[in-house]
Design a protein around this motif. Structure first.
Motif, short mmCIF file in Angstrom:
data_model
loop_
_atom_site.label_atom_id
_atom_site.label_comp_id
_atom_site.label_asym_id
_atom_site.label_seq_id
_atom_site.Cartn_x
_atom_site.Cartn_y
_atom_site.Cartn_z
N PHE A 135 0.79 -1.22 0.00
CA PHE A 135 0.00 0.00 0.00
C PHE A 135 0.83 1.28 0.00
CE2 PHE A 135 -2.48 -3.22 2.44
CZ PHE A 135 -3.41 -3.47 1.44
N THR A 136 2.11 1.18 0.25
CA THR A 136 2.95 2.37 0.25
C THR A 136 4.38 1.99 -0.08
OG1 THR A 136 3.69 4.29 1.55
CG2 THR A 136 3.40 2.22 2.73
N ALA A 137 5.02 2.80 -0.90
CA ALA A 137 6.42 2.58 -1.26
C ALA A 137 7.30 3.32 -0.27
CB ALA A 137 6.68 3.08 -2.68
N ALA A 138 8.07 2.57 0.53
CA ALA A 138 8.91 3.17 1.57
C ALA A 138 10.32 3.40 1.05
CB ALA A 138 8.95 2.27 2.79
N LYS A 139 10.87 4.58 1.37
CA LYS A 139 12.22 4.93 0.95
C LYS A 139 12.92 5.65 2.08
CE LYS A 139 14.78 7.41 -2.65
NZ LYS A 139 14.66 8.26 -3.88
N GLU A 140 14.16 5.26 2.35
CA GLU A 140 14.92 5.89 3.42
C GLU A 140 15.26 7.33 3.07
OE1 GLU A 140 16.41 4.93 7.32
OE2 GLU A 140 15.15 3.85 5.89
N ILE A 141 15.15 8.22 4.05
CA ILE A 141 15.54 9.62 3.87
C ILE A 141 17.02 9.75 4.21
CG2 ILE A 141 15.18 11.98 4.69
CD1 ILE A 141 12.29 11.17 5.36
N ALA A 142 17.78 10.36 3.33
CA ALA A 142 19.22 10.48 3.52
C ALA A 142 19.53 11.32 4.76
CB ALA A 142 19.87 11.11 2.29
N MET A 143 20.32 10.75 5.67
CA MET A 143 20.71 11.44 6.90
C MET A 143 22.20 11.21 7.13
SD MET A 143 17.72 12.59 7.91
CE MET A 143 18.11 13.14 9.56
N SER A 144 22.79 12.03 7.99
CA SER A 144 24.19 11.85 8.35
C SER A 144 24.38 10.51 9.05
CB SER A 144 24.65 12.98 9.26
OG SER A 144 25.91 12.69 9.83
#
Length: 208
Positions: A135-144
């Motif tokens: 139901f949703t495409a999950a993607k990691e948010i770029a972080m330090s």
């Protein structure tokens, strides 16, 4: 009146929160997927900020802020209370087939079928466990790499939903908040204060 698509968005990702000790998973997306498989009920204490769509210049006004408490059980049961104990307390409850609500500040309440009033994205998230990637495409948010903060961006893949996208934020593998963007550019931000996973529930818990 508080809109259902806003208050019920709280339930959409609440069931994906990492309850208790920090999880031994490094990414926010992995945390969400793992917890989706293992959470059937939960209780959440939170602070909710509702932002109206930005003005013509793109500026956001001051948000409406509500303390919130949510109890849920899959599939489709929940009891949501905003401004607990106040004269203008707001309640919404679902037994999985019918949703009842009451705004004690205005005296306005009602009842409708679950399928007619609950956003399709919320229905999906409160449905079958272990199906979040459908139901949703999950993607990691770029972080330090040195930061304890991690985030996941989720793009809604549910037909007819007013939820365009959402984000979940973690600090040291514990959920600290999430946010929702709606089709009209209104937003909901939720700060997580405390939570419990797989709590005992009974049918009478899901009434006003």
């Amino acid at each position: 009146m508080i809109r259902f698509r806003h208050v019920l968005a709280i339930a959409s990702l609440a069931l994906l929160a990492p309850f208790g000790p920090a999880q031994a998973v490094n990414t926010a997306t992995a945390n969400l997927i793992a917890l989706d498989k293992n959470t059937s009920t939960g209780w959440l204490d939170a602070r909710v900020e509702l932002y109206a769509p930005p003005d013509a210049k793109g500026n956001l006004g001051a948000p409406k802020v509500y303390p919130a408490q949510l109890l849920f059980a899959r599939p489709g049961q929940f009891r949501l209370v905003l401004r607990t104990g106040a004269k203008n307390e707001y309640r919404a409850a679902s037994n999985g087939s019918v949703v009842t609500w009451m705004d004690y500040g205005t005296g306005i309440g009602g009842q409708q079928k679950y399928a007619d009033v609950v956003d399709p994205f919320t229905q999906a998230m409160l449905g079958v466990a272990g199906a979040i990637t459908r139901f949703t495409a999950a993607k990691e948010i770029a972080m330090s790499a040195n930061s304890p903060l991690r985030g996941a961006r989720l793009a809604t893949k549910v037909y007819g939903s007013s939820v365009v996208s959402s984000k979940a934020w973690f600090s040291n593998d514990k959920l600290i908040g999430f946010e929702f963007l709606f089709a009209d550019n209104s937003r909901v931000f939720v700060s997580v204060l405390s939570m419990k996973q797989n709590v005992p529930t009974k049918p009478s818990d899901f009434v006003l």
